[in-house]
Design a protein around this motif. Structure first.
Motif, PDB file in Angstrom:
ATOM      1  N   THR A 792     -19.118  18.046  11.088  1.00 15.21           N
ATOM      2  CA  THR A 792     -18.181  16.941  11.250  1.00 15.21           C
ATOM      3  C   THR A 792     -17.528  16.683   9.902  1.00 15.21           C
ATOM      4  OG1 THR A 792     -19.475  15.932  13.020  1.00 15.21           O
ATOM      5  CG2 THR A 792     -17.899  14.525  11.876  1.00 15.21           C
ATOM      6  N   LEU A 793     -16.218  16.760   9.866  1.00 18.30           N
ATOM      7  CA  LEU A 793     -15.466  16.546   8.635  1.00 18.30           C
ATOM      8  C   LEU A 793     -14.824  15.171   8.646  1.00 18.30           C
ATOM      9  CD1 LEU A 793     -13.531  19.878   7.928  1.00 18.30           C
ATOM     10  CD2 LEU A 793     -15.671  19.072   6.929  1.00 18.30           C
ATOM     11  N   LEU A 794     -14.972  14.454   7.547  1.00 11.92           N
ATOM     12  CA  LEU A 794     -14.359  13.141   7.387  1.00 11.92           C
ATOM     13  C   LEU A 794     -13.396  13.181   6.216  1.00 11.92           C
ATOM     14  CD1 LEU A 794     -14.131  10.099   8.015  1.00 11.92           C
ATOM     15  CD2 LEU A 794     -16.057   9.735   6.430  1.00 11.92           C
ATOM     16  N   ASN A 795     -12.133  12.851   6.478  1.00 10.96           N
ATOM     17  CA  ASN A 795     -11.111  12.724   5.439  1.00 10.96           C
ATOM     18  C   ASN A 795     -10.624  11.292   5.397  1.00 10.96           C
ATOM     19  OD1 ASN A 795     -11.307  15.536   5.229  1.00 10.96           O
ATOM     20  ND2 ASN A 795      -9.524  15.889   6.533  1.00 10.96           N
ATOM     21  N   MET A 796     -10.343  10.775   4.214  1.00 14.07           N
ATOM     22  CA  MET A 796      -9.823   9.413   4.085  1.00 14.07           C
ATOM     23  C   MET A 796      -8.763   9.388   2.992  1.00 14.07           C
ATOM     24  SD  MET A 796     -13.225   7.009   4.531  1.00 14.07           S
ATOM     25  CE  MET A 796     -12.219   5.551   4.843  1.00 14.07           C
ATOM     26  N   GLY A 797      -7.829   8.436   3.109  1.00 18.28           N
ATOM     27  CA  GLY A 797      -6.774   8.351   2.111  1.00 18.28           C
ATOM     28  C   GLY A 797      -6.151   6.972   2.048  1.00 18.28           C
ATOM     29  N   VAL A 798      -5.357   6.776   1.011  1.00 12.44           N
ATOM     30  CA  VAL A 798      -4.654   5.516   0.811  1.00 12.44           C
ATOM     31  C   VAL A 798      -3.257   5.830   0.296  1.00 12.44           C
ATOM     32  CG1 VAL A 798      -5.582   5.273  -1.526  1.00 12.44           C
ATOM     33  CG2 VAL A 798      -4.737   3.254  -0.315  1.00 12.44           C
ATOM     34  N   VAL A 799      -2.276   5.065   0.746  1.00 10.29           N
ATOM     35  CA  VAL A 799      -0.879   5.246   0.355  1.00 10.29           C
ATOM     36  C   VAL A 799      -0.323   3.880  -0.049  1.00 10.29           C
ATOM     37  CG1 VAL A 799       1.429   5.940   1.105  1.00 10.29           C
ATOM     38  CG2 VAL A 799      -0.568   7.170   1.953  1.00 10.29           C
ATOM     39  N   TYR A 800       0.447   3.867  -1.118  1.00 11.30           N
ATOM     40  CA  TYR A 800       1.161   2.646  -1.499  1.00 11.30           C
ATOM     41  C   TYR A 800       2.625   3.001  -1.711  1.00 11.30           C
ATOM     42  CZ  TYR A 800       2.744  -1.490  -3.968  1.00 11.30           C
ATOM     43  OH  TYR A 800       3.444  -2.621  -4.342  1.00 11.30           O
ATOM     44  N   GLU A 801       3.515   2.273  -1.020  1.00 13.80           N
ATOM     45  CA  GLU A 801       4.930   2.583  -1.072  1.00 13.80           C
ATOM     46  C   GLU A 801       5.747   1.355  -1.438  1.00 13.80           C
ATOM     47  OE1 GLU A 801       6.347   5.842   1.912  1.00 13.80           O
ATOM     48  OE2 GLU A 801       4.987   4.536   3.012  1.00 13.80           O
ATOM     49  N   THR A 802       6.731   1.573  -2.288  1.00 11.59           N
ATOM     50  CA  THR A 802       7.766   0.583  -2.540  1.00 11.59           C
ATOM     51  C   THR A 802       9.084   1.178  -2.068  1.00 11.59           C
ATOM     52  OG1 THR A 802       8.316   1.390  -4.756  1.00 11.59           O
ATOM     53  CG2 THR A 802       6.471  -0.176  -4.572  1.00 11.59           C
ATOM     54  N   GLU A 803      10.170   0.503  -2.361  1.00 16.51           N
ATOM     55  CA  GLU A 803      11.460   1.011  -1.907  1.00 16.51           C
ATOM     56  C   GLU A 803      11.770   2.369  -2.508  1.00 16.51           C
ATOM     57  OE1 GLU A 803      16.156  -0.368  -1.884  1.00 16.51           O
ATOM     58  OE2 GLU A 803      14.567  -1.856  -2.134  1.00 16.51           O
ATOM     59  N   GLN A 804      11.304   2.605  -3.755  1.00 15.03           N
ATOM     60  CA  GLN A 804      11.645   3.849  -4.424  1.00 15.03           C
ATOM     61  C   GLN A 804      10.444   4.719  -4.779  1.00 15.03           C
ATOM     62  OE1 GLN A 804      14.163   2.286  -7.689  1.00 15.03           O
ATOM     63  NE2 GLN A 804      15.826   3.450  -6.751  1.00 15.03           N
ATOM     64  N   TRP A 805       9.245   4.160  -4.779  1.00 10.36           N
ATOM     65  CA  TRP A 805       8.077   4.918  -5.214  1.00 10.36           C
ATOM     66  C   TRP A 805       7.049   5.020  -4.104  1.00 10.36           C
ATOM     67  CZ3 TRP A 805       7.820   7.526  -9.735  1.00 10.36           C
ATOM     68  CH2 TRP A 805       8.740   7.193 -10.738  1.00 10.36           C
ATOM     69  N   ALA A 806       6.308   6.119  -4.101  1.00 10.65           N
ATOM     70  CA  ALA A 806       5.191   6.296  -3.162  1.00 10.65           C
ATOM     71  C   ALA A 806       4.046   6.959  -3.910  1.00 10.65           C
ATOM     72  CB  ALA A 806       5.617   7.146  -1.968  1.00 10.65           C
ATOM     73  N   PHE A 807       2.858   6.385  -3.760  1.00 10.36           N
ATOM     74  CA  PHE A 807       1.651   6.927  -4.366  1.00 10.36           C
ATOM     75  C   PHE A 807       0.624   7.154  -3.261  1.00 10.36           C
ATOM     76  CE2 PHE A 807       3.776   4.071  -7.279  1.00 10.36           C
ATOM     77  CZ  PHE A 807       3.853   4.790  -8.457  1.00 10.36           C
ATOM     78  N   SER A 808       0.000   8.311  -3.268  1.00 10.04           N
ATOM     79  CA  SER A 808      -1.005   8.585  -2.233  1.00 10.04           C
ATOM     80  C   SER A 808      -2.213   9.275  -2.862  1.00 10.04           C
ATOM     81  CB  SER A 808      -0.425   9.450  -1.110  1.00 10.04           C
ATOM     82  OG  SER A 808      -0.074  10.737  -1.591  1.00 10.04           O
ATOM     83  N   PHE A 809      -3.346   9.025  -2.259  1.00 13.59           N
ATOM     84  CA  PHE A 809      -4.584   9.670  -2.674  1.00 13.59           C
ATOM     85  C   PHE A 809      -5.374   9.987  -1.416  1.00 13.59           C
ATOM     86  CE2 PHE A 809      -9.066   9.772  -3.744  1.00 13.59           C
ATOM     87  CZ  PHE A 809      -9.091  10.547  -4.893  1.00 13.59           C
TER      88      PHE A 809
END
Length: 849
Positions: A792-809
């Protein structure tokens, strides 16, 4: 011919399917259906049924877009009577999907075995699939290069053979890539330029830069839309001696020349440099269970001291007696069954020296520093779309693709391809309205020409000579045919031209009843030849190849070149033939007032059986084994509920290739598959999106079942009566027995797979996501000697977006689960296996403008 009949599904099976579908609905809604409390929808609600499945922040999760990738008509997946899924660019970005193997989380039935670690094409319904680009079939890519997905606006996964309008296709299914373009979002030109630049880093020195821009423009007073995409990667790898360098460029343009005439054109360039990964060798159950590995060095065979073992040097170990009934010789004896192997069959040169044991790490794999997989692909398209005064649409599609491929592996395998394809297709389409009936028609003549040159070098391919606790040396490194341009095992040069005519009709009544029928005829002219001066057979150099007296056939060794029979023919030097075939499909569906759409589909599809380099062997041309057909019967139910925020689909199917002798073991094996697929997508509200998938399938190789066994490379667990240290300097090959269907099951394909995803977006621009995939245990190879554990594989992530920027992990395999993927299981599965990636991460920053 084996004919699939609906009776195999049965009325009981379809009833059970309906009950299962209802049981999965939210309880309150299911009760309303059961109690008959849902009233027949009005005309307005029927229109809303498909058109208003648009929910803010849905990541294009729901099947709202018209897709022509299944039958060629602009129907949504909800309306399409086939099992299919779409994955949007937004979904791929949210869940950090970076290759086609990740699609298992959102597309049931797409678990893919390892093709030496290269994600070239999906296995769909347990068999190798195909790849299409904007509805046109690309050149075969089982493991020539990883198929890039970042330049796609949407990827459609269609399970089962393609529609007849597309021409001959494989039975399993296919992916259709829709590139990013100026019409992708709205169907019109973007109102102003927009684009983004991104950088991705991650585990094992991952470095990926992308840039894309699109918008409206004007040239010589002509308005047009454009979209440009580029990607450059220079990354390391978890696996020793491995890494990736690649460049991808894509451009697409849309031009309205006038109100009736539109042009769409573009192209893609992809340069990939990496290597294949065979994984662990010297496979045992103990190696899988706890990493215990048998060490030891092979005995030297490089007699001239040039650092590589040539075919001649391997041939020097031969003690070949043509009158010996079992054919055993040298360090690679053939013994019919693994249980028959005795020490007397083994050559002393096959025994290891300095034998010991060690614990092997997953990163220690069968890759040498100079192993290479280089591939360069050019893809172009040019479409002209004309709307006549009487509402006929005439679409001319032109498609071209070429690739050059070089694949070299020190353990004894190399190949190259130099192939190209050009396709010209006309599609005449029109929609008619007669009373309560709407009829959509398509008529499509087409011509497709493929030109190929392909060489394979797999004679004396020894996986176990290398001790993975040390480097590759002259003890295991073979002199490769691609480096001397000689002594190929196979070398095919040729071409084939397919002229086809397809017709499709979609009839829809206001009552919700819909019938879809299609037919196609193909005639294919095939020519193929072997350049005899380039090939070797067995361990004999090409100068010893025996030709028939007229020079037209390559004969088995030790036969009279004048008085030979057909049984003595190993291969024709060249051959040509013309094959033709008839394809058809028929579907019936009903859009019920309560939101359910039950359907049933029957199909028979012609199949052209080409190899890894789009090549066809002259022997297959001579015997007629280059062309076959596939059959499908599928029944299912789809539905849209809860104000069109919930999509669900269930399908049961059986499909098979009809001729068990016509197969290419790598690209198009002869299988029968039975299974069930379940998919659910729910946009709960503007913030929460949930999906679930389930697939159950059993894949039987018909060729194996018919012949009572399959040629395989024996592993240590196949021969428990033999000390493996006596074998690993060579290998034993033979035919493990297949008595019944369970013995002929395709190895490495899990019977049951569950998947779940969820993402929640906060109003602040923050979003979180998780995905989980549960996979059954499988056998690593056909002989079922080594069992790979479930996981069983578990993946998790988080994203933060503004009008011009996007950050993801994104963190993948968060629990650091140890798991494996079968590697070419039907042939090498008892000798090698691929340990999969441990816990790893991916971080990305993007700037939008």
């Amino acid at each position: 011919m084996n004919t699939i009949k609906l009776g195999k599904l049965g009325v009981t099976g379809i009833s059970t399917l309906l009950l299962l579908f209802l049981s999965l609905l939210p309880q309150a809604y299911a009760e309303e259906i059961a109690q008959g409390e849902i009233q027949q929808a009005t005309e307005e609600s029927e229109e809303r049924f498909v058109e208003e499945i648009i929910v803010t922040g849905s990541l294009k999760t729901l099947p709202t877009e018209d897709v022509g990738s299944v039958f060629g008509f602009d129907k949504t997946l909800l309306e399409t009577p086939r099992s299919a899924s779409s994955i949007s660019a937004e979904q791929m970005a949210r869940f950090g999907m970076d290759d086609i193997d990740d699609m298992i989380t959102l597309a049931p039935g797409t678990f893919t075995q390892s093709f030496f670690g290269v994600a070239g094409s999906l296995d769909v319904r347990g068999t190798p699939g195909e790849t299409y680009f904007r509805g046109v079939r690309r050149l075969d890519n089982p493991g020539n290069y990883p198929t890039p997905i970042g330049a796609s606006d949407r990827i459609d996964i269609v399970r089962g053979p393609a529609t007849p309008i597309y021409g001959p296709s494989k039975i399993g299914g296919y992916l259709n890539f829709v590139p990013k373009s100026a019409r992708a979002d709205s169907g019109q030109y973007l109102t102003e330029p927009e684009g983004s630049i991104s950088y991705t880093t991650g585990s094992w020195d991952t470095n990926v830069i992308t840039a894309e821009v699109g918008g409206p423009a004007t040239l010589a007073e002509q308005d047009f839309g454009y979209y440009l995409y580029g990607m450059v990667e220079n990354s390391g790898s978890y696996y020793d001696n491995s890494g990736t360098d690649q460049t991808l460029l894509q451009a697409s343009f849309d031009v309205d020349l006038n109100e009736k005439l539109r042009v769409q054109f573009g192209g893609m360039y992809h340069k990939y440099e990496g290597n294949q990964i065979a994984g662990w060798n010297r496979l045992t159950q103990a190696l899988v269970d706890d990493g215990t590995y048998l060490t030891g060095t092979a005995q030297p065979l490089d007699t001239n001291g040039d650092g590589s073992i040539s075919h001649a040097e391997y041939g020097a170990t031969l003690d070949f007696d043509p009158d010996d009934g079992d054919g055993a010789f040298g360090i690679a004896p053939f013994v019919f069954r693994p249980e028959f192997v005795t020490v007397a069959d083994l050559d002393s040169l096959a025994a290891l020296e300095n034998v010991g044991s060690a614990k092997l790490k997953g990163s220690q794999v069968l890759v040498a520093p100079d192993d290479t997989l280089d591939n360069e692909v050019y893809t172009f398209y040019f479409d002209i779309i004309y709307q006549t005064d009487n509402d006929w649409e005439i679409k001319n599609q032109f498609f071209y693709e070429s690739y050059e491929n070089l694949n070299e592996n020190a353990y004894g395998f190399s190949q190259f391809h130099d192939s190209w394809v050009i396709e010209e297709k006309l599609i005449f389409s029109k929609e008619f309205h007669t009373g309560s009936l709407t009829t959509s028609l398509q008529l499509s003549p087409s011509i497709r020409h493929t030109d190929f040159e392909h060489g394979d070098d797999f004679t004396n391919e020894f996986f176990d000579r290398r001790d993975l606790t040390g480097p590759s040396t002259a003890l295991d490194r073979r002199l490769l045919a691609t480096r001397i341009d000689d002594d190929y095992t196979e070398y095919n040069i040729g071409k084939y031209t397919d002229i086809g005519l397809g017709f499709m009709a979609d009839l829809t009544w206001e009552s919700g009843l819909s019938a879809l029928i299609g037919v196609r005829w193909d005639t294919i002219d095939i020519k193929s030849r072997i350049p005899v001066d380039k090939v070797m057979f067995g361990n004999f150099s090409s100068e010893y190849v025996i030709l028939s007296a007229d020079g037209e056939f390559i004969l088995n060794d030790f036969v009279d070149p004048v008085n030979f029979t057909e049984d003595d023919i190993r291969a024709p030097v060249s051959d040509s033939s013309t094959e033709d075939g008839f394809s058809w499909t028929a579907s019936l569906s009903w859009k019920m007032p309560v939101g359910l759409i039950p359907y049933i589909t029957f199909s028979e599809q012609s199949t052209l059986i080409a190899g890894q380099g789009a090549d066809i062997d002259p022997n297959n041309v001579r015997t007629g084994a280059a062309f076959d057909s596939s059959e499908l019967v599928e029944a299912g139910i789809k539905g849209s509920f809860l104000d069109d925020s919930l999509y669900m689909a269930i399908a049961v199917y059986e499909q098979e290739r009809t001729d068990f002798n016509a197969q290419a073991i790598v690209t198009n094996s002869t299988n029968r598959t039975k299974g069930v697929e379940v998919e659910a997508r729910w946009v709960v509200n503007d913030h929460l999106i949930l999906t679930a998938g389930y697939s159950s399938m059993k894949v039987t190789n018909l060729n194996t079942l018919e012949n009572g066994g399959r040629f395989s490379f024996f592993g240590a667990e196949d021969m428990p009566q033999i000390d493996p240290a006596l074998v690993y300097g060579g290998q034993v090959i033979g035919i493990p027995e297949a008595v019944d269907k369970s013995d002929a099951r395709r190895a490495g394909v899990p019977e049951n797979i569950f998947s779940f995803t969820g993402t929640y977006a906060f109003d602040s621009g923050l979003a979180v996501n998780a995905s989980l995939v549960s996979v059954d245990s499988v056998f690593s190879g056909f002989s079922q000697a080594v069992k790979l554990p479930s996981y069983t594989l578990l993946n998790m992530g988080v994203v933060y977006e503004t009008e011009q920027w996007a950050f993801s992990f994104n963190a993948k395999n968060l629990t650091d689960k140890k798991y494996f993927r079968a590697n070419f299981p039907n042939l090498f599965g008892s000798q090698i296996v691929l340990p999969e990636l441990p816990r790893n991460y991916q971080a990305k920053v993007a700037y939008h403008f």
